[in-house]
Design an enzyme around this catalytic site. Structure first.
Site, PDB file in Angstrom:
ATOM      1  N   TYR A 118       0.802  -1.367   0.002  1.00  0.00           N
ATOM      2  CA  TYR A 118      -0.033   0.042   0.050  1.00  0.00           C
ATOM      3  C   TYR A 118       0.863   1.290   0.058  1.00  0.00           C
ATOM      4  O   TYR A 118       1.093   1.966   1.017  1.00  0.00           O
ATOM      5  CB  TYR A 118      -0.931  -0.091   1.324  1.00  0.00           C
ATOM      6  CG  TYR A 118      -2.097   0.796   1.233  1.00  0.00           C
ATOM      7  CD1 TYR A 118      -2.939   1.050   0.433  1.00  0.00           C
ATOM      8  CD2 TYR A 118      -2.097   1.907   2.285  1.00  0.00           C
ATOM      9  CE1 TYR A 118      -4.008   1.934   0.374  1.00  0.00           C
ATOM     10  CE2 TYR A 118      -3.124   2.780   2.553  1.00  0.00           C
ATOM     11  CZ  TYR A 118      -3.901   2.974   1.443  1.00  0.00           C
ATOM     12  OH  TYR A 118      -5.195   3.742   1.301  1.00  0.00           O
ATOM     13  N   ARG A 173      -1.637   8.125  -3.859  1.00  0.00           N
ATOM     14  CA  ARG A 173      -2.654   7.251  -3.397  1.00  0.00           C
ATOM     15  C   ARG A 173      -3.859   7.873  -2.727  1.00  0.00           C
ATOM     16  O   ARG A 173      -4.049   8.826  -2.414  1.00  0.00           O
ATOM     17  CB  ARG A 173      -1.844   6.360  -2.141  1.00  0.00           C
ATOM     18  CG  ARG A 173      -2.300   4.978  -1.565  1.00  0.00           C
ATOM     19  CD  ARG A 173      -1.456   4.455  -0.319  1.00  0.00           C
ATOM     20  NE  ARG A 173      -1.504   5.455   0.820  1.00  0.00           N
ATOM     21  CZ  ARG A 173      -0.614   5.322   1.843  1.00  0.00           C
ATOM     22  NH1 ARG A 173       0.262   4.396   1.700  1.00  0.00           N
ATOM     23  NH2 ARG A 173      -0.699   6.135   2.764  1.00  0.00           N
ATOM     24  N   ASP A 174      -4.901   6.882  -3.095  1.00  0.00           N
ATOM     25  CA  ASP A 174      -6.308   7.202  -2.536  1.00  0.00           C
ATOM     26  C   ASP A 174      -6.532   8.272  -3.078  1.00  0.00           C
ATOM     27  O   ASP A 174      -7.181   9.382  -2.827  1.00  0.00           O
ATOM     28  CB  ASP A 174      -6.274   7.563  -0.762  1.00  0.00           C
ATOM     29  CG  ASP A 174      -7.538   7.364  -0.305  1.00  0.00           C
ATOM     30  OD1 ASP A 174      -8.285   6.598  -0.852  1.00  0.00           O
ATOM     31  OD2 ASP A 174      -7.632   7.956   1.066  1.00  0.00           O
ATOM     32  N   SER A 216      -5.857   8.860   3.339  1.00  0.00           N
ATOM     33  CA  SER A 216      -4.946   8.136   3.279  1.00  0.00           C
ATOM     34  C   SER A 216      -4.056   8.386   1.975  1.00  0.00           C
ATOM     35  O   SER A 216      -3.271   7.700   1.585  1.00  0.00           O
ATOM     36  CB  SER A 216      -5.262   6.471   2.882  1.00  0.00           C
ATOM     37  OG  SER A 216      -5.955   6.239   4.047  1.00  0.00           O
ATOM     38  N   ASP A 255      -8.214  -0.138  -2.822  1.00  0.00           N
ATOM     39  CA  ASP A 255      -9.110   0.870  -3.316  1.00  0.00           C
ATOM     40  C   ASP A 255      -8.601   1.283  -4.820  1.00  0.00           C
ATOM     41  O   ASP A 255      -9.260   1.841  -5.727  1.00  0.00           O
ATOM     42  CB  ASP A 255      -9.025   2.196  -2.510  1.00  0.00           C
ATOM     43  CG  ASP A 255      -9.734   1.928  -1.268  1.00  0.00           C
ATOM     44  OD1 ASP A 255     -10.581   0.912  -1.249  1.00  0.00           O
ATOM     45  OD2 ASP A 255      -9.646   2.846  -0.342  1.00  0.00           O
ATOM     46  N   ASP A 288      -9.058   5.500  10.375  1.00  0.00           N
ATOM     47  CA  ASP A 288      -9.283   5.624   8.845  1.00  0.00           C
ATOM     48  C   ASP A 288      -8.967   7.134   8.318  1.00  0.00           C
ATOM     49  O   ASP A 288      -8.827   7.119   7.180  1.00  0.00           O
ATOM     50  CB  ASP A 288     -10.803   5.384   8.618  1.00  0.00           C
ATOM     51  CG  ASP A 288     -11.278   3.882   8.893  1.00  0.00           C
ATOM     52  OD1 ASP A 288     -10.442   2.764   8.583  1.00  0.00           O
ATOM     53  OD2 ASP A 288     -12.385   3.569   9.328  1.00  0.00           O
TER      54      ASP A 288
END
Ligand code: BGC
Length: 457
Positions: free
Chosen positions: A183, A188-189, A195, A235, A412
């Site tokens: 990850y 990212r995200d 995130s 994701d 989260d």
């Protein structure tokens, strides 16, 4: 102007002397509050956005954690693994020379309980006063969760964990299986903020990511006796199915595909790593209109990567709250016939032509149902409880294992609207607040997961 200056002068000394409470923030990009902690806690850097006051004084809690009968991490092992020279860094295609074991990769292995999460849970339990809740919290130490490699700086720990897993396998006579999440994509995200990661596409992100993967491969290479199960980039592909209208996702598409391809190809060369691509969840790719596009993306990526034989299938519900089998549809799922993970998996499987239709399903935080205001609410949803225990006896041939991927108690995302990486989902009315930065410890949330666990701990 003058009066606000006076106010500032009055406030500053208080800041300088204040000590942050246990589990409070004590540093990170943009942080202006206290940087020292109350007695009994020390300020530990968790990522560049967030340092947190954690119990104790150790800065290397992981290296000395004892799990079962195996002491994790010796100086010798850490040093050896950390300096291993990678020899496969320039190879770009799977060798295909190794053949995966037939059947469910979880069968015949003991799933290793990871030391980093164990250290978080041990510290959390020490701060719970109610004896019943404390005892229940300590039960979590017996349940394997995945270890997330969400920053390249954490990768050297992988060899330490694998050394412990290897030793445990040898002493028990049953080999160990280590569960990890890959990850660290650049940008990212892309459809959310909570995130966002350390690499950006604009700043050499793809090369940095390839290096991150190379380092993971180097860490695993000395431990062929440990089976590794890897969830690849939660994701990421789901965002490419449904969120290309978001500018950052559209801009990241080519890079995400190149990076995920590189990850599965390089891991495939090892011969002991079984990969599951992340496939969102029933409330995302499980909508009828999204199933075929999702299947097309998984299949085309897999085939263009050379059909790496150790890609075992897909991981669903990672860090989400859906039931594998819902007793009845949650009203928020109205309109989607695939209202739980099993229905999603059964609908997707026949569309995966030429892609291995095997699944693992995260149930770590799915113990309590019907707790969300909307299906898209994903951030620290209030009232969640730990769910069905990990098992490879799932009762469904397509499902290799029920797993706990999201380490329950790790946050989260932050509810602080002025913090970096703030995402509005984390201050919705069904989100538990106040919450710290993603990935950092959220004590109150952990306690709720424990007390609401279903089945009970
Ligand atoms: C965070 C990561 C963390 C993971 C597991 C994600 O939401 O961004 O930093 O490792 O959750 O807790």
């Amino acid at each position: 102007m003058f009066s606000s200056l006076l106010a500032l002068v009055a406030i500053v000394p208080a800041f300088v002397n204040a000590q942050a409470a246990i589990y409070a923030q004590c540093g990170g990009i943009g942080w202006t509050g206290a940087t020292t902690c109350v007695s009994g806690a020390s300020c530990q850097v968790l990522n560049s956005y967030y340092s947190q006051c954690l119990p104790g004084t150790a800065t290397t809690t992981v290296g000395t954690t004892t799990v079962g009968t195996t002491t994790v991490g010796t100086t010798t092992t850490t040093t050896t693994v950390g300096t291993t020279t990678k020899t496969t860094g320039t190879s770009s295609a799977p060798t295909g020379s190794q053949t995966p074991a037939a059947g469910n990769p979880f069968t015949g292995f003991n799933v290793f309980v990871p030391p980093f999460y164990a250290s978080e849970v041990t510290a959390a339990a020490a701060n719970i006063t109610d004896p019943t809740t404390k005892a229940a919290a300590l039960e979590v130490l017996n349940i394997p969760t995945f270890t997330w490699f969400d920053q390249v700086a954490k990768v050297p720990d992988l060899g330490t964990y694998l050394a412990a897993a290897s030793a445990q396998g040898k002493s028990s006579g049953t080999p160990s299986l280590f569960q990890m999440v890959v990850y660290d994509l650049p940008d990212r995200d892309c459809a959310a903020a909570a995130s966002n990661g350390e690499f950006t596409i604009a700043d050499n992100g793809q090369a940095n990511y390839f290096n991150y993967i190379d380092q993971i491969v180097a860490q695993i290479t000395p431990f062929p006796d440990v089976r590794v199960v890897a969830v690849i980039e939660p994701d990421s592909l789901a965002n490419l199915v449904t969120n290309l209208n978001v500018a950052e996702c559209a801009a990241a598409q080519t890079t995400y595909l190149a990076c995920v391809t590189y990850a599965i190809q390089q891991l495939n060369t090892l011969g002991n790593v079984y990969s599951y691509l992340d496939a969102g969840h029933a409330g995302w790719l499980g909508w009828p209109a999204n199933l075929q596009p999702a299947a097309n993306l998984f299949t085309s990526l897999y085939k263009s990567a050379g059909s790496p034989s150790f890609v075992r299938g897909l991981a669903t519900n990672v860090a989400n709250y859906n039931a594998l089998v819902a007793a009845s549809p949650d009203p928020i799922t109205a309109g989607n016939p695939n209202y739980d993970e099993l229905l999603y998996i059964e609908a997707l499987s026949p569309l995966l032509t030429g892609f291995p239709a095997h699944f693992i399903v995260d149930q770590g935080r799915s113990g309590v149902q019907n707790i969300r205001n909307a299906w898209g609410d994903w951030c620290n949803v209030k009232g969640a409880g730990f769910g069905t225990r990990p098992t490879s006896n799932t009762g469904y041939t397509a499902i290799d294992a029920i797993v706990w991927v999201k380490p329950g108690g790790e946050c989260d995302g932050t509810s602080n609207s002025s913090a970096p990486r703030y995402d509005y989902h984390c201050s919705l009315s069904d989100a538990d607040q106040p919450s710290p930065q993603a990935g950092t410890w959220f004590q109150e949330y952990f306690t709720t997961l424990v007390t609401a666990a279903n089945p009970p701990l």
